[in-house]
Scaffold this active site. Structure first.
Site, mmCIF file in Angstrom:
data_model
loop_
_atom_site.group_PDB
_atom_site.id
_atom_site.type_symbol
_atom_site.label_atom_id
_atom_site.label_comp_id
_atom_site.label_asym_id
_atom_site.label_seq_id
_atom_site.Cartn_x
_atom_site.Cartn_y
_atom_site.Cartn_z
ATOM 1 N N ASP A 470 41.518 41.648 33.833
ATOM 2 C CA ASP A 470 40.312 41.187 33.145
ATOM 3 C C ASP A 470 40.469 41.465 31.661
ATOM 4 O O ASP A 470 41.295 42.283 31.283
ATOM 5 C CB ASP A 470 39.116 42.036 33.621
ATOM 6 C CG ASP A 470 38.425 41.361 34.780
ATOM 7 O OD1 ASP A 470 38.904 40.305 35.173
ATOM 8 O OD2 ASP A 470 37.423 41.898 35.279
ATOM 9 N N ASP A 790 35.938 44.035 37.957
ATOM 10 C CA ASP A 790 34.783 44.935 37.902
ATOM 11 C C ASP A 790 33.549 44.330 38.545
ATOM 12 O O ASP A 790 32.656 45.041 38.946
ATOM 13 C CB ASP A 790 34.478 45.351 36.450
ATOM 14 C CG ASP A 790 34.300 44.151 35.540
ATOM 15 O OD1 ASP A 790 34.336 43.010 36.059
ATOM 16 O OD2 ASP A 790 34.133 44.334 34.319
ATOM 17 N N ASP A 794 34.643 39.556 41.872
ATOM 18 C CA ASP A 794 36.089 39.828 41.899
ATOM 19 C C ASP A 794 36.536 40.325 43.269
ATOM 20 O O ASP A 794 37.737 40.507 43.500
ATOM 21 C CB ASP A 794 36.455 40.899 40.855
ATOM 22 C CG ASP A 794 36.301 40.376 39.436
ATOM 23 O OD1 ASP A 794 36.547 39.181 39.232
ATOM 24 O OD2 ASP A 794 35.936 41.164 38.549
#
Length: 1190
Positions: A470, A790, A794
């Site tokens: 990310d 997070d 996801d």
């Protein structure tokens, strides 16, 4: 679950106050209430309590202020309603572990042989010393020596006891570590509640009935409760009902919130009504516990103890190979076992895939086990034949009754030698080395901010070839600040002064930001003087609140004036909307006002007006929008800023609020802001380390492509002049999908090798990319992929990845649930540390293997050849057990605790199908074996001449230990000791002492072993078949041992590439892995639990966080790490240490657990379905998570 209306007649409508600790309702009333769903629950609440406020009054709590937090009140609630804690099963006692270690087949054989040997040594019939029994009775010097025959049997028993105690102690410390890890994970989980009007975070275990809890997107509910106020709340209840659809919660239709379920959208507040064993999760676990007990009782009656103790071994390769020792038709049963083993493997292939290292070790251990078994059997047969032919054939003696005990004693001795060869041959130190190495790494990784939830993840990380990361919070600081703004037709390159903005526009902007953001998001004063203000909640919203404060205004009075209860409708942010909107009813007239904010290119498309410099609306056409994108948004994005648009809309009449497309349209743009999230200082260096280590880093982000490209360049993911791809999710999907919209692997294979940045990506894109890279067969090796995430969305990608990293600070519970490792500091550099530790684990195992196999090869050949030529093994049973103990237990401790070095990051990853034992290692193993064998055989056949001592060959049965054989034993141990130092390097390095002082455990083990060896040789006497040596002989022994180091230099100098004949061992089967992957993905697209689900409602154990973690770590220890590896000497060490009575171990009980409903779920599914905790993916997809779930 079905609505249990029938079970609760409406007779309880009048509830006696003061019945249960002065509260207006009892635990049972609340439990009954929580079993109702939707309409039934609403009716019951209305009938018995009036409304939710009525329940709050009875529980003596305020829906707005929460509990007082007074300790006496909390204690009273604990006693009345229980604690929010589900007690874990009792750990096994040390004695139980000892008993289990004793169940090992090889140890049992040794024990039996030793007892027979003991018994016979006390049996002295008449005429024993008669010459008619041949050489068997000759050479007994005196009565005392003859009486000492019992010593060998006693010494073997003593050695067995030592081995068992060491094994049990290892298991015990492992269990202790596991429990420590588990409690650490439990402490990590906190939840937001309101007490005394203050929003605070408390550990989940401290939540009590009557607490007012704030729930938001991504939370895993820790207790049962009833909704007081909710915004657009959707819950994934599949962990309890098996229904994959998200359930919309509202006060009017369905206010019941259950523990173990996940919040997939929205936010709200609930009053806690049941905790711990009284919550829905707790009730299920209580039932499960009692089911288990019943099963155990039945099982015990049916099967009896022998099977019981071997249950955990059914899938254990080595144990299976040893089994035939007890049966006469050894070969047949071995073939049968092999077939069964293969079939079992076939069956299990679709259910879960082993970790890379574990797969390689299993294969290797089974091969070595077979070889050892054959060698030991041949040794015994040769010894017996040689004795029989020599005694009855050559010497022509007859078997008489009085000689029987003497002959039997010989046979027992041969049998003991055979078993000892087997004990030495089987590398039972392997599972121990893996356990020690992993446990040591996990402990140390905590200091490096990696909280490992699944043990094998840390070893898999060493093989990682790709990391999909990310952007926000991982590569950047996640401390967002507004640095540019476009307000009233002006682009400000820094935050403007409030005087520069039209007052009317400013008023709208401040109101919009203050109201249209989660009320849990706040900016608090700094903890230390001179520090930065603390950002609590969503970081993007914090940056906007920061803008309000920079404009010299305050958001809190506005929120106080319009509390959450007054918000008419909230469309919370989610990954498909990419915006958030809040609707207010106009106080002074009809109509409504809606404030919106979101990704600028998305919100601007829905704007038809814009506020100009005078605060008046101006029409905003498509060409105006294009101009704004070019002149404002793109320049901001190219500076690496995230752009957010703030807008509003007024409604004169009430529209259809469910029709989102019409409502989020015709907006008026108030302003566009550029938010900076600076790159973490340490990230560029960490990424360059990854690239040097042969790991490709890819950025997958929901941000605009220009912002993503700018950040990727700052991080070093994109290098100038490189041939790479940056694309948006939309374009990515066009390139990889065919006309029917299906993902094609061939198309994906053209994209992913060059892809470095995927922007504006959805969670599905992330999952598709990860799955595509893992399944891909282009390139030299299969890819091993790590993913960071997070958000709740996801979940699927984290589960699909070989290693999923969740963010400890910014991560939602759902993400943590789906992950393998939690980064407690949310920092990318911690991932690099995880790679280092992972490679270190892999290297530690290889070092141990190199050392262990050298010992095995030499000891087996010496025992075998010695037995065949001299009718006796030069290394006695007790000596071999000692060698086995130091070489297995102590060496695994020494070599498995080497700390990692930066040099580990200078080579490429091993990948999935690289063999465990490389050519270099094979060269070292054979090279050192040659040296040791030459020395040992020279000493065996010419040692008496070299040292001018009596020969120890062909001695009678109870003769005293000879100096000759003592020297052989001592030299053998010295060579192993110095070879242990050689084993520290496996890549052909010359300096084997490098960094040795950094590993105190290694130094202690080597010195300790040396000291013990001196004691054994000088004072071991008859039990160890040793006689004291003089200084001269000792110096020669040590000198020959040191020769190992010099010989090591010679072996290193031989170029490996010339030795073409050397085979590698312990491959990861590439082809098989592949075919399995295809088979699993295709034929088994719907996993077994899903099939079962169609038949009836099932209890699915995905969402039970605390206990689920227990199941998972248990299985990581039990099934995933050591299936098929365990050593004969410590059969309990891997399997049983975790077989807690509450959870039937995988290998024991392959049937089903009856659940409360009529459905049943396969026990194999437990760990994987529990890992399916998040992501809200449709059931058909959970298979992907399963492949790597353990």
């Amino acid at each position: 679950m079905a609505n249990n209306t029938a079970d609760h007649p409406p007779g309880n409508s009048v509830i006696e106050v003061d019945q249960d600790g002065d509260f207006g309702c009892t635990t049972m009333h609340l439990r009954d209430l929580m079993e109702l769903r939707s309409g039934d629950a609403v009716n019951k609440i209305a009938e018995c309590y009036g409304d939710v406020q009525g329940i709050c009054r009875r529980l003596k709590t305020s829906p707005i202020e929460g509990l007082s937090g007074n300790p006496a009140d909390l204690e009273k609630r604990h006693t009345s309603f229980g604690k929010n804690f589900i007690p874990p099963k009792k750990p096994k006692t040390f004695l139980q572990l000892v008993w289990e270690a004793l169940q090992d087949v090889t140890l049992i054989i040794l024990e039996v042989a030793a007892i027979i040997s003991l018994g016979l040594s006390f049996y002295h019939p008449q005429g024993e010393s008669n010459a008619s029994c041949g050489q068997a009775a000759g050479g007994v010097e005196d009565e005392g020596e003859a009486q000492a025959g019992w010593i060998e049997g006693a010494a073997i028993l003593f050695s067995v006891i030592i081995v068992v105690l060491v094994t049990a102690f290892n298991d015990w410390s492992k269990e202790k570590q596991f429990r420590g890890l588990q409690s650490r994970i439990e402490q990590e989980q906190k939840f937001t509640v309101i007490r005394k009007g203050q929003v605070i975070q408390i550990p989940v275990a401290e939540i009590v009935v009557g607490d007012i809890a704030q729930i938001k997107y991504g939370d895993l509910l820790p207790a049962d409760g009833i909704l007081i106020q909710g915004n657009d709340l959707k819950i994934d209840e599949s962990s309890l009902t098996g229904e994959a659809d998200h359930v919309r919660k509202s006060l009017e239709k369905d206010p019941m919130l259950l523990s173990g379920t996940h919040v997939m959208e929205g936010s709200g507040r609930m009053v806690v009504t049941a905790v711990g064993l009284n919550s829905q999760t707790g009730i299920i676990f209580t039932l499960l516990g009692s089911e288990d007990e019943e099963k155990k009782v039945k099982k015990g009656k049916k099967q009896g103890p022998p099977e019981n103790r071997n249950k955990a071994k059914t899938q254990d390769g080595i144990a299976l190979e040893i089994q035939p020792l007890k049966s006469e038709e050894g070969a047949e049963s071995e073939e049968k076992e092999e077939k069964e083993e293969k079939e079992k493997k076939k069956v299990n292939v679709t259910k879960k895939e082993k970790s890379v290292l574990q797969g390689k070790l299993t294969r290797l251990a089974v091969q070595i086990g077979k070889a050892g078994l054959i060698m030991s059997a041949v040794t015994v047969i040769i010894l017996i034949l040689y004795f029989v032919i020599d005694t009855f054939g050559v010497q022509g003696r007859e078997w008489t009754a009085k000689c029987t005990p003497v002959y039997i004693q010989y046979f027992v001795k041969f049998f003991i030698i055979g078993v000892t060869v087997l004990v030495v041959a089987v590398p039972e130190g392997l599972p121990l080395a893996v356990t020690i190495s992993l446990a040591y790494s996990v402990k140390k990784m905590m200091k490096d901010n990696n909280l490992v939830r699944h043990l094998d993840a840390c070893e898999t990380m060493g093989n990682a070839t790709a990391i999909c990361s990310d952007k926000t919070g991982t590569l950047t600081m996640n401390r967002m600040t507004v640095v540019q703004a476009y307000i009233g037709d002006t682009h400000y390159k820094s935050v403007p002064e409030p005087e520069a903005i039209n007052p009317q526009t400013l008023e709208l902007l401040v109101n919009s930001i203050s109201i249209n953001s989660a009320y849990t998001t706040k900016i608090l004063p700094p903890e230390k003087e001179g520090g930065l203000p603390r950002h609590v909640g969503n970081k993007t919203e914090c940056s906007l609140l920061g803008l309000v404060m920079n404009l010299k205004r305050d958001y809190q009075p506005i929120r106080d004036e319009i509390p959450e209860e007054k918000l008419y409708k909230v469309y919370t942010f989610n990954s498909s909307r990419k915006s958030m909107s809040t609707v207010l009813k106009n106080a002074n007239g009809p109509g409504f006002r809606m404030y919106s904010k979101g990704a600028s290119e998305i919100v601007l498309r829905k704007c038809s007006n814009v506020l100009d410099a005078s605060g008046q609306k101006r029409v905003f056409k498509a060409k105006d929008r294009d101009e704004m994108v070019q002149k404002v948004i793109e320049p901001m994005a190219c500076d690496g800023l995230r752009t957010i648009c703030v807008a509003m809309r007024d409604f004169t009449t009430e529209p259809d609020w469910e029709n989102e497309a019409d409502i989020l349209n015709d907006l008026t743009c108030i302003c566009v802001v550029g938010i900076e999230d600076p790159v973490r200082h340490e990230v560029p260096e960490a990424i360059s380390k990854c690239q040097r280590a042969g790991i490709t880093v890819r950025m997958v982000t929901g941000d605009n492509i220009n912002t993503a490209r700018a950040i990727a360049t700052k991080c070093g993911i994109l290098q100038p002049g490189e041939d790479f791809l940056c694309m948006e999710g939309k374009e990515f999907n066009q390139q990889i999908r065919n006309d029917k919209g299906e993902v094609e692997q061939e198309r994906l294979d053209k994209v992913w090798p060059k892809l470095r940045v995927l922007a504006r990506s959805s969670p599905t894109d992330k999952h598709t990319l990860v799955k595509g890279i893992i399944d891909s067969t282009v390139g030299e090796t299969r890819q091993v992929v790590a993913v960071t995430g997070d958000g709740t969305n996801d979940g699927p990608a984290l589960k699909k990845a070989d290693v999923g990293f969740a963010m400890g600070i910014a991560g939602t519970d759902v993400a943590k649930e789906a992950s393998d490792i939690i980064l407690t500091d949310d920092n990318f550099t911690s991932i690099v540390k995880a790679v280092m530790w992972g490679r270190n684990v892999y290297d530690s195992i290889s070092k141990f293997l190199q050392f262990q196999l050298t010992v095995n090869v030499v000891a087996v050949i010496v025992a075998f050849t010695g037995a065949c030529i001299t009718q006796d093994s030069p290394l006695k049973a007790v000596q071999m057990l000692w060698v086995n103990l130091i070489m297995d237990t102590l060496a695994s401790l020494a070599l498995a605790t080497e700390p990692p070095t930066e040099s580990l990051l200078l080579r490429r990853p091993y990948g999935r199908n690289k063999p465990l034992i490389s050519r270099t290692m094979m060269k070292n193993i054979l090279g050192h074996a040659v040296y040791q064998l030459i020395i040992t055989f020279t000493l065996l056949f010419a040692g008496e001449k070299i040292f001018s001592i009596d020969s120890g060959r062909n001695t009678p049965l109870h003769s005293p230990p000879s100096e000759h054989y003592t020297i052989i034993f001592n030299v053998f141990v010295m060579m192993q000791l110095f070879n242990e130092i050689n084993a520290r390097k496996i890549h052909g390095e010359r300096n084997v002492f490098e960094g040795i002082y950094r590993n105190p455990i290694f130094c202690l083990v080597v010195l300790g072993t040396f000291a013990l060896q001196i004691i054994i040789v000088q004072f071991g006497g008859k039990p160890f078949s040793c006689t004291a040596l003089n200084l001269d002989q000792w110096l020669w022994c040590v000198f020959i041992g040191v020769g190992e180091l010099l010989w090591g230099q010679f072996v290193t100098a031989v170029p490996t590439h010339r030795l073409k004949f050397l085979k590698e061992a312990g491959h990861g089967n590439a082809e098989r892995d592949n075919s399995n992957a295809v088979l699993t993905e295709g034929a088994d697209e719907i996993d077994h639990a899903e099939m079962e689900m169609r038949r009836g409602q099932i209890l699915w154990f995905r969402g039970l966080n605390r206990i689920q973690t227990q199941i998972k770590v248990v299985n990581a220890f039990r099934s995933s790490l050591y299936e098929g590896l365990e050593k004969p000497e410590s059969r309990s060490s891997i399997h049983n240490f975790m077989s807690q009575p509450g959870f039937i171990p995988l290998s024991e009980e392959q049937h089903s657990i009856p659940t409360i409903d009529e459905g049943c779920v396969e026990i194999e599914q437990l760990p994987s379905s529990s890992r399916n905790g998040g992501g809200g993916e449709p059931p058909g997809r959970s298979l992907h998570s399963q492949e790597f779930s353990m």
